[in-house]
Design a protein around this motif. Sequence first.
Motif, PDB file in Angstrom:
ATOM      1  N   UNK A  89      -0.835   2.245  -9.880  1.00 12.43           N
ATOM      2  CA  UNK A  89      -1.652   1.322  -9.085  1.00 12.43           C
ATOM      3  C   UNK A  89      -1.549   1.667  -7.606  1.00 12.43           C
ATOM      4  N   UNK A 120       7.013  -1.493  -4.410  1.00 12.87           N
ATOM      5  CA  UNK A 120       7.328  -0.895  -5.703  1.00 12.87           C
ATOM      6  C   UNK A 120       8.775  -0.398  -5.706  1.00 12.87           C
ATOM      7  N   UNK A 164       2.449  -4.118  -9.978  1.00  8.09           N
ATOM      8  CA  UNK A 164       2.693  -2.886  -9.216  1.00  8.09           C
ATOM      9  C   UNK A 164       3.284  -1.795 -10.096  1.00  8.09           C
ATOM     10  N   UNK A 181       0.804  -1.202   0.000  1.00  8.30           N
ATOM     11  CA  UNK A 181       0.000   0.000   0.000  1.00  8.30           C
ATOM     12  C   UNK A 181       0.849   1.269   0.000  1.00  8.30           C
ATOM     13  N   UNK A 182       1.952   1.256   0.732  1.00  8.05           N
ATOM     14  CA  UNK A 182       2.730   2.506   0.822  1.00  8.05           C
ATOM     15  C   UNK A 182       3.836   2.598  -0.231  1.00  8.05           C
ATOM     16  N   UNK A 183       3.954   1.586  -1.094  1.00  8.22           N
ATOM     17  CA  UNK A 183       4.936   1.684  -2.184  1.00  8.22           C
ATOM     18  C   UNK A 183       6.287   1.063  -1.870  1.00  8.22           C
ATOM     19  N   UNK A 184       6.441   0.475  -0.677  1.00  7.93           N
ATOM     20  CA  UNK A 184       7.718  -0.154  -0.330  1.00  7.93           C
ATOM     21  C   UNK A 184       8.062  -1.281  -1.315  1.00  7.93           C
ATOM     22  N   UNK A 210      -4.313   4.110  -2.941  1.00  2.00           N
ATOM     23  CA  UNK A 210      -4.378   5.108  -1.873  1.00  2.00           C
ATOM     24  C   UNK A 210      -5.629   5.961  -1.996  1.00  2.00           C
TER      25      UNK A 210
END
Lengths: 297, 277
Positions: free
Chosen positions: B264, B88, B260, B83-86, B269
């Motif tokens: 996305x 990605x 991802x 969710x927070x992009x870690x 978010x």
Amino acid sequence: MTESNGIVLDVDELRMRYGSLDVLHDVTFQARHGEVVALLGPNGAGKTTTIEILEGFRIRSQGRVSVLGADPTHGDEQWRARLGIVLQSWRDHGKWRVREFLAHLGTYYAPYAVPGIRRPWDPDELIERVGLTEHAGKKLKTLSGGQRRRLDVAIGLVGRPEMLFLDEPTTGFDPQARSDFHDLVRDLADARETTVLLTTHDLDEAEKLADRILVLNGGRIVADGTAAELARRIAGEDEVRWVRDGRRYVDRTPDSTTFARELFARYGDDVQELEVHRASLEQTYLALVREAEGVAR
Amino acid sequence: MNATVLRAGWSRGLIELRQSFTNGAELFSHFLWPALMVATLFFIRDLSVGALLLGALALPGILGMNAATGMIGMSQQLTADREDGTLLRAKATPHGMPAYLIGKVISVSGGLLADLVIFLVPAVLLVEGLRIGPGSWPGLAWVLVLGLIATLPIGAVLGSVFTTARAQGLVQLPFLALIGISGIFYPITSLPEWLQWIAQVFPIYWMGLGMRSVLLPDAAVAVEIGESWRHLETAGVLGAWAVFGLLVAPVVLRRMARGESGSTVAARRERALQRVG
């Protein structure tokens, strides 16, 4: 595939379709080594889609794409190590500290150092370069929007990329941060090591930073050239105003210098209050976008 | 997979582990669960089940159950990191995904190990009738290691499949139900037989059984199914889960990672914010 003639970015008839909706119709452009190219366009023009395809994050529907000599869909880790990516918004790794995180990410790039390119970038040097020295010990989630954005740029640079993608890099920057960032990108470009593709909807930014501007609208590249070329090629007409015998005159001309010379040759001292307004990039851009929207309808 | 990836994953894991012990909220949760379990033991320690004390019977089971909660931790962290992009970010970094996963395994299992110690030290002082000596360590180690290999990949799969924090809440319900029927706090032989069969399909029961076989005196085997510690079956079931997880997890994770991208993450978010607003 290898890079030929210094072309590091080669996009040919790129199309992207979601279901029956075409997001990109025909995107064709190239970038040479060391060039700074701005992809300029209104929201929803397809900028982010284009850049995500080039980054290897999205699989295109059609067309040929080559980034640093490889197809992004099949890019390996070595290829990835030569890219720097700054997305529109990151809020990952909130518990990590600035220096700790940059130093950690740097270790991934160390095996990919080659003669002439020292990888990774020294974390302290990089932190100083983006102006975060006094925040080096802070947790990422405590950074302000602008500070976080500077860190994002630093992260994009930590592996000393040969190709850097910046998706709307200066969102949330104050004027000082914006100007610092522009200096940074210009320095990278001057070192001739990094090719930069940045998306922006800020015309001023594109004009300041880019060697070349691509205007993307409605999924098509509608213009491609330097800021000066674009202004000339499309809108093309400067505006000249003057006063003669108490009357105001306005005329449009593609060559305002010659026009003024002829004006003086003809009327001499009678010409007063001469004003020349060069075709501005902003007018060009708006004209382009309007024109393209007219075509679409 | 090369030395750089292993090293990067290892240092990632250690850094995350340290972070989880240096911030208030997580530190609290590291102590809350063990404290609740110790309190439970305190109240049930003197109840007897046949010749055994319930406290002694429950302690190893709790150890096994706690180890199995690593699955939930893994699943939740994966969802949050997505969710927070870690995730990605890991995808954008050379060899970032394997290093991310190694780091996650190290931080989750390291955190678990710490939680087990936090629970075990006071619990051992409280409970009588255990058989703990230098000989217990190898047994503890194999049950724990095999149990983690059986559960963590499954956690990663759950984390990839259930993508929102809300869905993660739903994953916890069946998990709690399984704990209830896995003979952790009371001998499984007192349950109806069909429930026993369900419990025996999943790793939690076997992790508890393995722990009891190591920490209880031989006489305690009397309350187990078939009056046997069933080491072979324990290794077999946990091993099967491990093989299944290790085969499925890479496929599911790869498919999840492929989808991802910046947009996305942004879209997810957006949806999350709409739910809040």
